[in-house]
Design an enzyme around this catalytic site. Structure first.
Site, PDB file in Angstrom:
ATOM      1  N   GLU A  78       7.083  -2.034  -9.577  1.00 25.68           N
ATOM      2  CA  GLU A  78       6.848  -2.133 -11.019  1.00 25.68           C
ATOM      3  C   GLU A  78       7.826  -1.265 -11.808  1.00 25.68           C
ATOM      4  O   GLU A  78       8.096  -0.126 -11.435  1.00 25.68           O
ATOM      5  CB  GLU A  78       5.410  -1.712 -11.357  1.00 25.68           C
ATOM      6  CG  GLU A  78       4.347  -2.592 -10.729  1.00 25.68           C
ATOM      7  CD  GLU A  78       4.352  -4.023 -11.266  1.00 25.68           C
ATOM      8  OE1 GLU A  78       5.002  -4.287 -12.300  1.00 25.68           O
ATOM      9  OE2 GLU A  78       3.698  -4.873 -10.629  1.00 25.68           O
ATOM     10  N   CYS A 141      -4.552  -0.922 -12.091  1.00 30.53           N
ATOM     11  CA  CYS A 141      -3.269  -0.474 -11.518  1.00 30.53           C
ATOM     12  C   CYS A 141      -2.355   0.095 -12.606  1.00 30.53           C
ATOM     13  O   CYS A 141      -1.759   1.168 -12.430  1.00 30.53           O
ATOM     14  CB  CYS A 141      -2.575  -1.620 -10.793  1.00 30.53           C
ATOM     15  SG  CYS A 141      -3.418  -2.062  -9.258  1.00 30.53           S
ATOM     16  N   HIS A 165       3.224  -3.379  -6.044  1.00 29.71           N
ATOM     17  CA  HIS A 165       2.171  -4.393  -5.910  1.00 29.71           C
ATOM     18  C   HIS A 165       2.434  -5.273  -4.684  1.00 29.71           C
ATOM     19  O   HIS A 165       3.580  -5.621  -4.396  1.00 29.71           O
ATOM     20  CB  HIS A 165       2.111  -5.266  -7.176  1.00 29.71           C
ATOM     21  CG  HIS A 165       1.053  -4.858  -8.147  1.00 29.71           C
ATOM     22  ND1 HIS A 165       1.298  -4.621  -9.485  1.00 29.71           N
ATOM     23  CD2 HIS A 165      -0.295  -4.684  -7.979  1.00 29.71           C
ATOM     24  CE1 HIS A 165       0.160  -4.300 -10.086  1.00 29.71           C
ATOM     25  NE2 HIS A 165      -0.816  -4.320  -9.208  1.00 29.71           N
TER      26      HIS A 165
HETATM   27  N1  PCA Z   1      -5.031  -4.275  -8.029  1.00 30.56           N
HETATM   28  C1  PCA Z   1      -5.563  -4.214  -9.385  1.00 30.56           C
HETATM   29  C2  PCA Z   1      -6.438  -2.991  -9.415  1.00 30.56           C
HETATM   30  C3  PCA Z   1      -6.638  -2.568  -7.996  1.00 30.56           C
HETATM   31  C4  PCA Z   1      -5.662  -3.371  -7.218  1.00 30.56           C
HETATM   32  O1  PCA Z   1      -5.440  -3.262  -6.023  1.00 30.56           O
HETATM   33  C5  PCA Z   1      -4.484  -4.281 -10.470  1.00 30.56           C
HETATM   34  O2  PCA Z   1      -3.425  -4.873 -10.227  1.00 30.56           O
HETATM   35  O3  PCA Z   1      -4.696  -3.750 -11.559  1.00 30.56           O
END
Ligand code: PCA
Length: 205
Positions: A78, A141, A165
């Site tokens: 990200e 997240c 991610h």
């Molecule tokens: N993904 C979510 C919250 C926890 C996770 O593993 C997100 O992308 O916000």
């Protein structure tokens, strides 16, 4: 060198979370770095609090938070966390803030301070589909990425931080065959390759 890598508990009715499985499978040493791990609850306040507690205990040189991004096809690093909570589903405590700042009066956004491009190249070099993502969403997240960056800016400005991610695991898409997935071994190879690049970048600073 000390690195904190966090994962999340399952959420949204899923039986597992690839980030939790990855963090559990990660070795404790990568190159010159000792790897510390923590699993965070999927709640706005609890997730961030658990991450900050681990940071205070460990005093890390870098913090890499990892989460699930169901529907993505690649490991994504990200670029940015925005100062917005706008949850499309409730968190694991049933809270669903909409269109609300994470830190009242805080900066609109924090950019990741990880060597994003080099990490993506490292992941691809290890044979793992990987890319930079320009949105970490507006759910837990993003909240944790923003909150960690905000804390480090004030208390530990030399430490790097950012977010990775991970797609669904194959076991999570058995009931949603139109969604992409990535096996744990491949995702782990990607995360490891990214962390190795990051550790080298910190060592040569
Ligand atoms: N993904 C979510 C919250 C926890 C996770 O593993 C997100 O992308 O916000």
């Amino acid at each position: 060198m000390n690195i904190l890598v966090t994962g999340f508990e399952p959420f949204g009715g899923e039986a597992t979370n690839p980030s939790m499985e990855l963090v559990k499978a990660l070795e404790t040493q990568i190159g010159a770095a000792h790897i510390h791990t923590a699993i965070l609850p999927v709640t706005a306040s609890g997730g961030l609090q658990a991450a900050l507690r681990a940071i205070e205990e460990i005093g890390p040189d870098a913090v890499v938070c990892v989460g699930q991004a169901g529907g993505r096809c690649a490991v994504t690093v990200e670029r940015v966390a925005v100062n917005v909570d706008d949850f499309s589903i409730p968190d694991n405590e049933g809270q669903q803030p909409r269109n609300r700042p994470i830190v009242e009066g805080g900066p609109d956004a924090y950019l990741s301070t990880l060597p994003m491009e080099k990490m993506v190249e490292g992941m691809q070099g290890a044979g793992v589909p990987a890319a930079i993502s320009n949105s970490a969403g507006t759910y837990v997240c993003n909240h944790v990425m923003y909150g960690v960056a905000h804390y480090l800016a004030q208390h530990r400005p030399t430490a790097m931080s950012g977010f990775v991610h991970i797609p669904y695991l194959p076991s999570q898409v058995l009931d949603k065959p139109d969604k992409p997935s990535m096996g744990l071994e491949l995702a782990l190879r990607g995360l490891r390759a990214g962390l190795r690049v990051m550790v080298c970048a910190i060592s040569s600073k």
